[in-house]
Enzyme design. Sequence first.
Site, PDB file in Angstrom:
ATOM      1  N   ARG A 175      71.962  60.240  54.077  1.00 38.61           N
ATOM      2  CA  ARG A 175      71.504  59.093  53.288  1.00 38.61           C
ATOM      3  C   ARG A 175      71.098  58.006  54.263  1.00 38.61           C
ATOM      4  O   ARG A 175      71.848  57.690  55.201  1.00 38.61           O
ATOM      5  CB  ARG A 175      72.609  58.581  52.370  1.00 38.61           C
ATOM      6  CG  ARG A 175      72.280  57.240  51.756  1.00 38.61           C
ATOM      7  CD  ARG A 175      73.269  56.808  50.715  1.00 38.61           C
ATOM      8  NE  ARG A 175      73.093  57.554  49.491  1.00 38.61           N
ATOM      9  CZ  ARG A 175      73.655  57.222  48.313  1.00 38.61           C
ATOM     10  NH1 ARG A 175      74.432  56.161  48.239  1.00 38.61           N
ATOM     11  NH2 ARG A 175      73.448  57.942  47.245  1.00 38.61           N
ATOM     12  N   THR A 219      77.812  60.343  45.932  1.00 39.83           N
ATOM     13  CA  THR A 219      76.950  61.308  46.621  1.00 39.83           C
ATOM     14  C   THR A 219      77.675  61.876  47.837  1.00 39.83           C
ATOM     15  O   THR A 219      77.611  63.080  48.105  1.00 39.83           O
ATOM     16  CB  THR A 219      75.625  60.628  47.032  1.00 39.83           C
ATOM     17  OG1 THR A 219      75.125  59.913  45.902  1.00 39.83           O
ATOM     18  CG2 THR A 219      74.602  61.648  47.468  1.00 39.83           C
TER      19      THR A 219
HETATM   20  N1   CP Z   1      74.619  57.646  42.213  1.00 39.54           N
HETATM   21  C1   CP Z   1      74.905  57.433  43.506  1.00 39.54           C
HETATM   22  O1   CP Z   1      74.079  57.702  44.380  1.00 39.54           O
HETATM   23  O2   CP Z   1      76.147  56.918  43.735  1.00 39.54           O
HETATM   24  P1   CP Z   1      76.753  56.540  45.169  1.00 39.54           P
HETATM   25  O3   CP Z   1      75.890  55.441  45.718  1.00 39.54           O
HETATM   26  O4   CP Z   1      78.160  56.148  44.914  1.00 39.54           O
HETATM   27  O5   CP Z   1      76.633  57.755  46.031  1.00 39.54           O
END
Ligand code: CP
Length: 358
Positions: free
Chosen positions: A139, A90
């Site tokens: 995030r 992400t």
């Molecule tokens: N799918 C996903 O959110 O992967 P990451 O945690 O690597 O960002």
Amino acid sequence: MARLTDIGWEEFHALPLEAKRPYLARAEGDGMPYHTLFAQQFDRPVLERLCALSNRIRFINKSREGALYLKSLLAHKRAMLYFSQPSSRTFLSHLAACQILGLTTGSVRDAATSSEFKGESHEDSIRTFSSYFDMIIMRSPEQGLAEKMSWELSNSSRPIPILNAGSGKDQHPTQALLDIYTLVRSFEEKGGIDGRTVTFCGDLKRGRTVRSLSYLLTNFRDVKQVFVAPKELQVPDDVIATLEAKGVRHEISDDLRAATKMSDAVYMTRIQDEWDDSKGESAKIDTSRFKFGAEELALLGPDSIIMHPLPRRDEIATCCDHDPRAMYWRQMRNGMWIRTALIAGTFGLEKSIMECGY
Ligand code: CP
């Protein structure tokens, strides 16, 4: 036109998610999101526009001239990537999306390296970022923080869009967008998504990608959703309540092989033990029947696909990786293109890109 400046935080927060949609849309009224917070913001026409815009962008980007055109579009803007939870895909795909559109980026990937370590609140940190940047991609382990900050920023002297790149256990809207884009591309020559059966398997209780994708699939006609998990990790009641309210066919199961036989897409997820209430809680659950390997692959239809938001552990055996039905690598790359489309749409570039001469 509903605006976040016209509604108090408590009143906005209390609205059902679908009712929040107009408050999060661009003021220009083109239907594209300004803040991206929930899957519930996206209806089918907007999903189809984002998929078409992604296709257009990836085509334009193939030539040097096209890539330079795309890079010029937001060369005057800056984006902050504020990730206080670990991420590979992400973070990197949003970073790459910004680079495709020419945005300059800054990042914080660990709150311990920002003044939050000295006791500054998340809210003050995000207000700080908005002083220097034109968009925040964030995030957070904290459910609802992106929503709160979008209201705060819209009511500040420097409103800028927030893009939720994963919040708590509840939402991962851009992952769901890339999942839909992957389904659209996988079935575009085979009649589309309508009428398909999609099986979710793994930790459905704590996987935010499942909640977001399950909702987005309700935008399509007659899609059946099957939830395969150990009983301790089954899909939460609110997801089922949404499907029932919308009259969506669904099934709860603990039989991955039976579900695989009847599915057009099998969406595997890992056990999310980072959310365990007590140490070792997940390890006590028998997950052995919730893994996709050679035997499940043999049961999968010739036109069906395997998906995974990744990262994976052992829930998909590596022997599946080179099968043409394994879509998880393409899913990752699709993420870069649809996130580029989303950022372009957020900044009002859809029409320019769709109509440019490249
Ligand atoms: N799918 C996903 O959110 O992967 P990451 O945690 O690597 O960002």
